[in-house]
Design an enzyme around this catalytic site. Structure first.
Site, PDB file in Angstrom:
ATOM      1  N   PHE A 136       0.855  -1.186   0.000  1.00  0.00           N
ATOM      2  CA  PHE A 136       0.000   0.000   0.000  1.00  0.00           C
ATOM      3  C   PHE A 136       0.894   1.240   0.000  1.00  0.00           C
ATOM      4  O   PHE A 136       1.977   1.231   0.596  1.00  0.00           O
ATOM      5  CB  PHE A 136      -0.896  -0.036   1.235  1.00  0.00           C
ATOM      6  CG  PHE A 136      -1.934   1.039   1.291  1.00  0.00           C
ATOM      7  CD1 PHE A 136      -3.095   0.933   0.545  1.00  0.00           C
ATOM      8  CD2 PHE A 136      -1.759   2.157   2.104  1.00  0.00           C
ATOM      9  CE1 PHE A 136      -4.067   1.928   0.607  1.00  0.00           C
ATOM     10  CE2 PHE A 136      -2.720   3.160   2.158  1.00  0.00           C
ATOM     11  CZ  PHE A 136      -3.872   3.048   1.411  1.00  0.00           C
ATOM     12  N   SER A 193       1.401   3.959   1.530  1.00  0.00           N
ATOM     13  CA  SER A 193       1.985   4.543   2.740  1.00  0.00           C
ATOM     14  C   SER A 193       2.944   3.610   3.470  1.00  0.00           C
ATOM     15  O   SER A 193       3.570   4.018   4.454  1.00  0.00           O
ATOM     16  CB  SER A 193       0.873   4.959   3.704  1.00  0.00           C
ATOM     17  OG  SER A 193       0.148   3.835   4.153  1.00  0.00           O
ATOM     18  N   LYS A 194       3.083   2.376   3.009  1.00  0.00           N
ATOM     19  CA  LYS A 194       3.977   1.434   3.688  1.00  0.00           C
ATOM     20  C   LYS A 194       5.433   1.840   3.494  1.00  0.00           C
ATOM     21  O   LYS A 194       5.770   2.631   2.616  1.00  0.00           O
ATOM     22  CB  LYS A 194       3.762   0.012   3.171  1.00  0.00           C
ATOM     23  CG  LYS A 194       2.343  -0.509   3.283  1.00  0.00           C
ATOM     24  CD  LYS A 194       1.832  -0.532   4.718  1.00  0.00           C
ATOM     25  CE  LYS A 194       0.450  -1.191   4.793  1.00  0.00           C
ATOM     26  NZ  LYS A 194      -0.142  -1.089   6.130  1.00  0.00           N
ATOM     27  N   ASN A 195       6.309   1.253   4.301  1.00  0.00           N
ATOM     28  CA  ASN A 195       7.738   1.563   4.187  1.00  0.00           C
ATOM     29  C   ASN A 195       8.262   1.250   2.793  1.00  0.00           C
ATOM     30  O   ASN A 195       9.132   1.964   2.278  1.00  0.00           O
ATOM     31  CB  ASN A 195       8.538   0.781   5.227  1.00  0.00           C
ATOM     32  CG  ASN A 195       8.228   1.225   6.647  1.00  0.00           C
ATOM     33  OD1 ASN A 195       7.084   1.507   6.988  1.00  0.00           O
ATOM     34  ND2 ASN A 195       9.251   1.301   7.486  1.00  0.00           N
ATOM     35  N   LEU A 196       7.779   0.194   2.189  1.00  0.00           N
ATOM     36  CA  LEU A 196       8.013  -0.105   0.776  1.00  0.00           C
ATOM     37  C   LEU A 196       6.641  -0.133   0.116  1.00  0.00           C
ATOM     38  O   LEU A 196       5.920  -1.126   0.188  1.00  0.00           O
ATOM     39  CB  LEU A 196       8.733  -1.443   0.597  1.00  0.00           C
ATOM     40  CG  LEU A 196       9.007  -1.869  -0.849  1.00  0.00           C
ATOM     41  CD1 LEU A 196       9.944  -0.890  -1.544  1.00  0.00           C
ATOM     42  CD2 LEU A 196       9.583  -3.288  -0.902  1.00  0.00           C
TER      43      LEU A 196
END
Length: 377
Positions: free
Chosen positions: A189, A191-194
């Protein structure tokens, strides 16, 4: 001061836009939109980064969890133990498959599933445990794996919030989160870190047979076109999203380092505050990747603080305001409120501050000053 964002994807994009534009042009020219070279190359690169034998990309993180359970052959009525304090997707897929979710309380410091509560919840029907590496903090996987081994249970790591984190086990070995259990699932998604620029997800495993099964499940149960050998779904990562992830993957460690630097600045500014409890870090410095920087406000002013932040144009989040055992979709007469003491307290106290790769010291100083002045007023 720049406008404060909860997540600044635009600022992050500025550093990789040329590479992404070139990759998008290549995909559009080739028209290989599904399972094209970008997807295949991303799969191999993520396998190498994680040190895992098999990465199977899929459509999103929720699908990843569902497909993991399908791949393990879990049957309706089987019990799956997971944390009460997490996003609904974790329990949602258990219910969708006709399995029986068993929610347990969490550790008050890390917010992750409490291994002792897991032990107490095991019955003859228990088949799997789903630890969630919440907010970027790795769960106690040594204890979880010991419990699973002793009881012949599967472990499915929900790694949606902790990709890139390192877990240093009791032998001294280092593992990437999501690669410790029998299977791992993650979300890409935005907004995730990746994160990609739409939906995306992946499943990880070192089990060759399980990987083969899952590769069929994600593609309508097919290993050969129009031959449906297992019951499957349609869940594939598209080539454009894979191109974004390929641009970001080499930067993931530096992205996580930037988050840790911001967390260090928050910690320093908020230390020794009577009513503010900063995130507890377990293990070495590289174990927590700070998908969220989540505080506990202990003097009853959390909700008023949210409003105060809004008035000062500071974004924040309350993850999560309602425990899963109190959600209408997952309420069950089996649950006893006394068994969820920690979760019931956390939902009244937690608040997440802006956390992303583009935060600067000026913004953090403004956020923390505003926070301290209000909480201590």
């Amino acid at each position: 001061m720049r406008k404060i964002q909860m997540v600044d994807l635009k600022g992050q994009y500025e550093g990789i836009k040329d590479q992404i534009s070139a990759s998008f042009d290549e995909v559009m020219t080739s028209t290989a939109f599904i399972n094209g070279p970008e997807v295949q190359n991303f799969q191999k690169e993520l396998e190498e980064y994680l040190g895992v034998k098999h990465v199977i990309p899929c459509g999103n993180g929720t699908d990843a969890l569902q497909i993991a359970m399908m791949g393990l052959g879990l049957k309706p009525g089987d019990e799956v133990i997971t944390a009460d304090f997490t996003f609904a997707a974790t329990v949602e897929v258990i219910a969708l498959l006709g399995l029986t979710p068993v929610l347990v309380d969490v550790d008050p410091d890390t917010f992750n599933i409490d291994p002792e509560k897991v032990k107490a919840a095991i019955t003859p029907k228990t088949k799997a445990i789903v630890p969630v590496h919440l907010f970027g903090q790795t769960a106690n996987m040594d204890a979880i794996m010991d419990i699973a081994t002793a009881n012949n249970l599967f472990v499915i790591e929900d790694n949606a919030q902790a990709i890139g984190g390192n877990y240093h086990d009791k032998t001294g070995a280092t593992h990437k989160t999501g690669t410790i259990g029998h299977i791992g699932a993650t979300s890409f998604f935005p907004s995730k870190n990746l994160g990609c620029y739409g939906d995306g997800g992946a499943i990880f495993t070192n089990d060759d047979e399980l990987a083969h099964t899952i590769r069929g499940v994600v593609n309508h149960g097919m290993y050969e076109r129009y031959h449906h050998d297992v019951v499957g779904v349609n869940s594939r990562l598209d080539s454009l999203q894979a191109a974004v992830l390929r641009a970001k993957l080499p930067k993931l460690d530096s992205y996580n380092d930037a988050r840790r630097k911001s967390a260090d600045l928050y910690d320093a500014a908020l230390k020794d505050q009577e009513h503010i409890i900063t995130p507890v870090r377990v293990g070495k410095d590289d174990a927590h990747v700070f998908h969220q920087y989540t505080l506990k406000i202990t003097n009853g002013k959390r909700d008023a603080l949210v409003k105060h932040f809004q008035e000062h144009n500071i974004p924040c989040g309350v993850y999560y305001p309602i425990p899963l055992h109190k959600q209408k979709a997952y309420a069950d007469e089996r649950y006893n409120e006394a068994d969820f003491e920690i979760t019931n307290q956390l939902v009244k106290e937690v608040i997440s501050l802006p956390m992303h790769t583009e935060l600067d010291e000026e913004q953090i100083e403004f956020i923390t000053k505003t926070l301290i002045e209000f909480v201590n007023a």
